[in-house]
Scaffold this motif. Structure first.
Motif, PDB file in Angstrom:
ATOM      1  N   LYS A  46       0.832  -1.205   0.000  1.00 36.60           N
ATOM      2  CA  LYS A  46       0.000   0.000   0.000  1.00 36.60           C
ATOM      3  C   LYS A  46       0.864   1.252   0.000  1.00 36.60           C
ATOM      4  CE  LYS A  46      -3.687   2.379   2.443  1.00 36.60           C
ATOM      5  NZ  LYS A  46      -4.550   2.441   3.606  1.00 36.60           N
ATOM      6  N   ALA A  47       1.896   1.287   0.828  1.00 37.42           N
ATOM      7  CA  ALA A  47       2.790   2.444   0.909  1.00 37.42           C
ATOM      8  C   ALA A  47       3.533   2.646  -0.411  1.00 37.42           C
ATOM      9  CB  ALA A  47       3.774   2.274   2.059  1.00 37.42           C
ATOM     10  N   ARG A  48       3.991   1.560  -1.026  1.00 32.54           N
ATOM     11  CA  ARG A  48       4.702   1.661  -2.310  1.00 32.54           C
ATOM     12  C   ARG A  48       3.779   2.205  -3.386  1.00 32.54           C
ATOM     13  NH1 ARG A  48       4.624  -1.789  -6.298  1.00 32.54           N
ATOM     14  NH2 ARG A  48       4.083  -3.593  -5.014  1.00 32.54           N
ATOM     15  N   LYS A  49       2.554   1.699  -3.452  1.00 30.34           N
ATOM     16  CA  LYS A  49       1.598   2.171  -4.454  1.00 30.34           C
ATOM     17  C   LYS A  49       1.242   3.640  -4.256  1.00 30.34           C
ATOM     18  CE  LYS A  49      -0.369  -2.148  -5.972  1.00 30.34           C
ATOM     19  NZ  LYS A  49       0.037  -1.972  -7.355  1.00 30.34           N
ATOM     20  N   GLU A  50       1.127   4.074  -3.009  1.00 31.32           N
ATOM     21  CA  GLU A  50       0.860   5.485  -2.734  1.00 31.32           C
ATOM     22  C   GLU A  50       2.032   6.354  -3.190  1.00 31.32           C
ATOM     23  OE1 GLU A  50      -0.220   5.919   1.392  1.00 31.32           O
ATOM     24  OE2 GLU A  50      -2.118   4.849   1.098  1.00 31.32           O
ATOM     25  N   ARG A  51       3.265   5.902  -2.942  1.00 32.44           N
ATOM     26  CA  ARG A  51       4.449   6.641  -3.397  1.00 32.44           C
ATOM     27  C   ARG A  51       4.474   6.729  -4.921  1.00 32.44           C
ATOM     28  NH1 ARG A  51       7.072   3.559   0.357  1.00 32.44           N
ATOM     29  NH2 ARG A  51       7.899   2.201  -1.265  1.00 32.44           N
ATOM     30  N   ARG A  73       1.940   6.547  -6.981  1.00 33.21           N
ATOM     31  CA  ARG A  73       0.869   7.436  -7.422  1.00 33.21           C
ATOM     32  C   ARG A  73       1.282   8.893  -7.223  1.00 33.21           C
ATOM     33  NH1 ARG A  73      -3.169   6.852  -3.655  1.00 33.21           N
ATOM     34  NH2 ARG A  73      -2.174   8.599  -2.658  1.00 33.21           N
ATOM     35  N   ASP A  74       1.824   9.195  -6.050  1.00 34.09           N
ATOM     36  CA  ASP A  74       2.248  10.567  -5.768  1.00 34.09           C
ATOM     37  C   ASP A  74       3.317  11.028  -6.756  1.00 34.09           C
ATOM     38  OD1 ASP A  74       0.467  10.587  -3.650  1.00 34.09           O
ATOM     39  OD2 ASP A  74       2.019  10.317  -2.105  1.00 34.09           O
TER      40      ASP A  74
END
Length: 97
Positions: free
Chosen positions: A9-14, A16-17
């Motif tokens: 989840k954290a990797r995907k958020e990074r 996306r950002d």
């Protein structure tokens, strides 16, 4: 070692950002061959690292961005018929409930 759900989840958020932080003001937009400039159409632009941006020709200010993995999954799904509209009403509805 496999990533945990939190790490994914954290990797995907990074990702996306980072993708939405890209300046895409100078990208070249493409649409399906044979469409006229005044017709409503989907336009895509190729971004670094295999990412893709997508927008509607009628609303060019709203741009969606997809990582290479997301775009690949979409294209493969479309090729497999996952998004076929055969059963959808012709009036533009969302299909049977």
């Amino acid at each position: 070692m496999a990533e945990t759900a939190e790490e994914i989840k954290a990797r995907k958020e990074r990702e996306r950002d980072e993708l939405y932080a890209l300046d895409i003001s100078g990208v070249e937009w493409h649409s399906a061959p044979g469409t006229e400039g005044h017709e409503e159409r989907v336009e895509i632009a190729y971004l670094p690292e295999g990412a893709v941006a997508m927008r509607s020709s009628l609303d060019p200010g709203t741009v969606l961005r997809y990582t290479e993995a997301e775009w690949r999954a979409f294209v493969l799904g479309a090729r497999d018929g996952e998004f076929d509209l055969e059963s959808a009403p012709r009036s533009g509805g969302h299909g049977p409930e």
